[in-house]
Design a protein around this motif. Structure first.
Motif, PDB file in Angstrom:
ATOM      1  N   LYS A  32     -17.782   3.027  58.757  1.00  0.00           N
ATOM      2  CA  LYS A  32     -18.356   1.680  58.800  1.00  0.00           C
ATOM      3  C   LYS A  32     -19.286   1.453  57.609  1.00  0.00           C
ATOM      4  CE  LYS A  32     -16.198   0.236  62.218  1.00  0.00           C
ATOM      5  NZ  LYS A  32     -15.118  -0.695  61.951  1.00  0.00           N
ATOM      6  N   LEU A  33     -20.035   2.464  57.234  1.00  0.00           N
ATOM      7  CA  LEU A  33     -20.918   2.343  56.071  1.00  0.00           C
ATOM      8  C   LEU A  33     -20.093   2.183  54.797  1.00  0.00           C
ATOM      9  CD1 LEU A  33     -23.939   2.350  55.490  1.00  0.00           C
ATOM     10  CD2 LEU A  33     -23.774   4.792  55.073  1.00  0.00           C
ATOM     11  N   TRP A  34     -19.019   2.957  54.674  1.00  0.00           N
ATOM     12  CA  TRP A  34     -18.130   2.837  53.518  1.00  0.00           C
ATOM     13  C   TRP A  34     -17.528   1.430  53.466  1.00  0.00           C
ATOM     14  CZ3 TRP A  34     -17.189   5.499  49.243  1.00  0.00           C
ATOM     15  CH2 TRP A  34     -16.056   5.163  48.505  1.00  0.00           C
ATOM     16  N   SER A  35     -17.108   0.922  54.611  1.00  0.00           N
ATOM     17  CA  SER A  35     -16.519  -0.414  54.681  1.00  0.00           C
ATOM     18  C   SER A  35     -17.538  -1.482  54.285  1.00  0.00           C
ATOM     19  CB  SER A  35     -15.989  -0.659  56.092  1.00  0.00           C
ATOM     20  OG  SER A  35     -15.380  -1.906  56.184  1.00  0.00           O
ATOM     21  N   PHE A  36     -18.778  -1.285  54.672  1.00  0.00           N
ATOM     22  CA  PHE A  36     -19.849  -2.212  54.280  1.00  0.00           C
ATOM     23  C   PHE A  36     -20.021  -2.198  52.766  1.00  0.00           C
ATOM     24  CE2 PHE A  36     -24.658  -2.753  53.947  1.00  0.00           C
ATOM     25  CZ  PHE A  36     -24.589  -4.132  53.875  1.00  0.00           C
ATOM     26  N   GLY A  37     -19.987  -1.019  52.160  1.00  0.00           N
ATOM     27  CA  GLY A  37     -20.088  -0.928  50.703  1.00  0.00           C
ATOM     28  C   GLY A  37     -18.923  -1.601  49.989  1.00  0.00           C
ATOM     29  N   GLU A  38     -17.724  -1.443  50.547  1.00  0.00           N
ATOM     30  CA  GLU A  38     -16.557  -2.099  49.968  1.00  0.00           C
ATOM     31  C   GLU A  38     -16.659  -3.621  50.102  1.00  0.00           C
ATOM     32  OE1 GLU A  38     -13.880  -0.755  48.252  1.00  0.00           O
ATOM     33  OE2 GLU A  38     -15.260   0.938  48.243  1.00  0.00           O
ATOM     34  N   ALA A  39     -17.201  -4.101  51.228  1.00  0.00           N
ATOM     35  CA  ALA A  39     -17.383  -5.545  51.402  1.00  0.00           C
ATOM     36  C   ALA A  39     -18.407  -6.077  50.405  1.00  0.00           C
ATOM     37  CB  ALA A  39     -17.818  -5.853  52.839  1.00  0.00           C
ATOM     38  N   CYS A  40     -19.439  -5.284  50.119  1.00  0.00           N
ATOM     39  CA  CYS A  40     -20.420  -5.695  49.105  1.00  0.00           C
ATOM     40  C   CYS A  40     -19.749  -5.799  47.731  1.00  0.00           C
ATOM     41  CB  CYS A  40     -21.574  -4.702  49.048  1.00  0.00           C
ATOM     42  SG  CYS A  40     -22.689  -4.779  50.448  1.00  0.00           S
ATOM     43  N   SER A  41     -18.886  -4.838  47.419  1.00  0.00           N
ATOM     44  CA  SER A  41     -18.175  -4.885  46.140  1.00  0.00           C
ATOM     45  C   SER A  41     -17.269  -6.103  46.064  1.00  0.00           C
ATOM     46  CB  SER A  41     -17.332  -3.621  45.961  1.00  0.00           C
ATOM     47  OG  SER A  41     -18.157  -2.495  45.875  1.00  0.00           O
ATOM     48  N   GLN A  42     -16.591  -6.392  47.164  1.00  0.00           N
ATOM     49  CA  GLN A  42     -15.711  -7.565  47.182  1.00  0.00           C
ATOM     50  C   GLN A  42     -16.520  -8.851  47.050  1.00  0.00           C
ATOM     51  OE1 GLN A  42     -13.229  -7.854  50.631  1.00  0.00           O
ATOM     52  NE2 GLN A  42     -12.096  -9.609  49.831  1.00  0.00           N
ATOM     53  N   PHE A  43     -17.675  -8.892  47.691  1.00  0.00           N
ATOM     54  CA  PHE A  43     -18.533 -10.073  47.577  1.00  0.00           C
ATOM     55  C   PHE A  43     -18.998 -10.275  46.138  1.00  0.00           C
ATOM     56  CE2 PHE A  43     -22.935 -11.715  47.523  1.00  0.00           C
ATOM     57  CZ  PHE A  43     -22.659 -13.031  47.882  1.00  0.00           C
ATOM     58  N   LEU A  44     -19.370  -9.190  45.478  1.00  0.00           N
ATOM     59  CA  LEU A  44     -19.811  -9.301  44.087  1.00  0.00           C
ATOM     60  C   LEU A  44     -18.674  -9.758  43.176  1.00  0.00           C
ATOM     61  CD1 LEU A  44     -22.094  -6.160  43.791  1.00  0.00           C
ATOM     62  CD2 LEU A  44     -22.806  -8.560  43.803  1.00  0.00           C
ATOM     63  N   ALA A  45     -17.452  -9.323  43.495  1.00  0.00           N
ATOM     64  CA  ALA A  45     -16.321  -9.696  42.653  1.00  0.00           C
ATOM     65  C   ALA A  45     -15.875 -11.138  42.892  1.00  0.00           C
ATOM     66  CB  ALA A  45     -15.157  -8.753  42.903  1.00  0.00           C
ATOM     67  N   GLY A  93     -19.041  -8.029  55.532  1.00  0.00           N
ATOM     68  CA  GLY A  93     -19.995  -6.960  55.236  1.00  0.00           C
ATOM     69  C   GLY A  93     -21.122  -6.901  56.244  1.00  0.00           C
ATOM     70  N   PHE A  94     -21.645  -8.061  56.627  1.00  0.00           N
ATOM     71  CA  PHE A  94     -22.700  -8.083  57.640  1.00  0.00           C
ATOM     72  C   PHE A  94     -22.192  -7.583  58.990  1.00  0.00           C
ATOM     73  CE2 PHE A  94     -25.062 -11.648  55.262  1.00  0.00           C
ATOM     74  CZ  PHE A  94     -25.795 -10.719  54.541  1.00  0.00           C
ATOM     75  N   ALA A  95     -20.945  -7.941  59.331  1.00  0.00           N
ATOM     76  CA  ALA A  95     -20.363  -7.464  60.588  1.00  0.00           C
ATOM     77  C   ALA A  95     -20.205  -5.942  60.570  1.00  0.00           C
ATOM     78  CB  ALA A  95     -19.018  -8.139  60.834  1.00  0.00           C
ATOM     79  N   GLU A  96     -19.755  -5.394  59.447  1.00  0.00           N
ATOM     80  CA  GLU A  96     -19.625  -3.939  59.327  1.00  0.00           C
ATOM     81  C   GLU A  96     -20.994  -3.261  59.375  1.00  0.00           C
ATOM     82  OE1 GLU A  96     -16.585  -1.959  59.081  1.00  0.00           O
ATOM     83  OE2 GLU A  96     -16.150  -3.869  60.035  1.00  0.00           O
ATOM     84  N   HIS A  97     -21.972  -3.868  58.780  1.00  0.00           N
ATOM     85  CA  HIS A  97     -23.326  -3.323  58.808  1.00  0.00           C
ATOM     86  C   HIS A  97     -23.838  -3.264  60.247  1.00  0.00           C
ATOM     87  CE1 HIS A  97     -27.777  -3.566  58.165  1.00  0.00           C
ATOM     88  NE2 HIS A  97     -27.463  -2.586  57.337  1.00  0.00           N
ATOM     89  N   ARG A  98     -23.608  -4.324  61.002  1.00  0.00           N
ATOM     90  CA  ARG A  98     -24.037  -4.352  62.402  1.00  0.00           C
ATOM     91  C   ARG A  98     -23.278  -3.290  63.206  1.00  0.00           C
ATOM     92  NH1 ARG A  98     -23.066  -9.211  63.200  1.00  0.00           N
ATOM     93  NH2 ARG A  98     -21.027  -9.016  64.167  1.00  0.00           N
ATOM     94  N   ARG A  99     -21.971  -3.165  62.977  1.00  0.00           N
ATOM     95  CA  ARG A  99     -21.179  -2.147  63.683  1.00  0.00           C
ATOM     96  C   ARG A  99     -21.642  -0.740  63.325  1.00  0.00           C
ATOM     97  NH1 ARG A  99     -16.629  -5.298  61.814  1.00  0.00           N
ATOM     98  NH2 ARG A  99     -16.236  -6.890  63.353  1.00  0.00           N
ATOM     99  N   PHE A 100     -22.040  -0.536  62.066  1.00  0.00           N
ATOM    100  CA  PHE A 100     -22.572   0.769  61.666  1.00  0.00           C
ATOM    101  C   PHE A 100     -23.784   1.126  62.505  1.00  0.00           C
ATOM    102  CE2 PHE A 100     -26.059   2.716  59.264  1.00  0.00           C
ATOM    103  CZ  PHE A 100     -25.562   3.998  59.129  1.00  0.00           C
ATOM    104  N   TRP A 101     -24.732   0.197  62.610  1.00  0.00           N
ATOM    105  CA  TRP A 101     -25.952   0.500  63.354  1.00  0.00           C
ATOM    106  C   TRP A 101     -25.696   0.646  64.844  1.00  0.00           C
ATOM    107  CZ3 TRP A 101     -29.719   2.831  61.316  1.00  0.00           C
ATOM    108  CH2 TRP A 101     -30.035   2.623  59.998  1.00  0.00           C
ATOM    109  N   GLU A 102     -24.758  -0.132  65.389  1.00  0.00           N
ATOM    110  CA  GLU A 102     -24.412   0.018  66.800  1.00  0.00           C
ATOM    111  C   GLU A 102     -23.830   1.404  67.067  1.00  0.00           C
ATOM    112  OE1 GLU A 102     -21.741  -3.215  67.426  1.00  0.00           O
ATOM    113  OE2 GLU A 102     -23.349  -4.693  67.659  1.00  0.00           O
ATOM    114  N   SER A 103     -22.883   1.821  66.246  1.00  0.00           N
ATOM    115  CA  SER A 103     -22.274   3.126  66.466  1.00  0.00           C
ATOM    116  C   SER A 103     -23.251   4.253  66.150  1.00  0.00           C
ATOM    117  CB  SER A 103     -20.992   3.276  65.644  1.00  0.00           C
ATOM    118  OG  SER A 103     -21.261   3.261  64.269  1.00  0.00           O
ATOM    119  N   TRP A 104     -24.055   4.086  65.124  1.00  0.00           N
ATOM    120  CA  TRP A 104     -25.030   5.113  64.766  1.00  0.00           C
ATOM    121  C   TRP A 104     -26.027   5.332  65.900  1.00  0.00           C
ATOM    122  CZ3 TRP A 104     -25.541   8.750  61.242  1.00  0.00           C
ATOM    123  CH2 TRP A 104     -26.779   9.360  61.076  1.00  0.00           C
ATOM    124  N   THR A 105     -26.516   4.246  66.481  1.00  0.00           N
ATOM    125  CA  THR A 105     -27.501   4.354  67.556  1.00  0.00           C
ATOM    126  C   THR A 105     -26.916   5.049  68.773  1.00  0.00           C
ATOM    127  OG1 THR A 105     -28.547   2.317  66.785  1.00  0.00           O
ATOM    128  CG2 THR A 105     -29.086   3.036  68.999  1.00  0.00           C
TER     129      THR A 105
END
Length: 134
Positions: A76-89, A99-111
């Motif tokens: 999920k963290l990797w996917s968030f980074g890829e979404a950031c790259s896509q957003f910049l491009a 990217g925000f959805a992946e970030h939220r899913r990262f924290w949900e699963s991490w917790t």
């Protein structure tokens, strides 16, 4: 949603850190799996008592379970980074929302997985101390 210069700069600055943390997550997973393999090999080939082998197998199993639990948040963290790259491009709002959805899913699963790992590791530690260690 309009992309502002501040948003672009913030995403540009955070993307390398997200990628670094994702690589570290994959390195930790790999290290746990290699350690489990080494402990399993030592448990099979060692001439020590059955108790020592059981301890090695228990710790190796715990490493494998922890590694498998760490894969999902790392992806999920990797996917968030890829979404950031896509957003910049593309400067696309949908990429930023993904990217925000992946970030939220990262924290949900991490917790949730951190709590599971804490309970698992505490239980295994107590098992090793009070049951196998006697």
């Amino acid at each position: 949603m309009k992309s502002t210069a501040y948003m672009l700069e913030a995403v540009r600055q955070i993307r390398p850190w997200i990628t670094f943390l994702a690589f570290m997550g994959f390195a930790i997973v790999l290290t746990m799996l290699v350690s489990a393999g080494i402990l399993t090999y030592q448990g099979i080939t060692s001439a020590e008592s059955q108790l020592g082998a059981a301890m090695r197998f228990t710790i190796a199993g715990t490493f494998i379970i922890n590694a498998l639990m760490a894969v999902h948040p790392t992806l999920k963290l990797w996917s968030f980074g890829e979404a950031c790259s896509q957003f910049l491009a593309t400067k696309s709002a949908s990429a930023l929302e993904f990217g925000f959805a992946e970030h939220r899913r990262f924290w949900e699963s991490w917790t949730s997985l951190t709590l599971v790992a804490l309970i698992l590791n505490s239980t295994v530690t107590l098992l090793l101390i009070f049951v196998i260690g006697k």
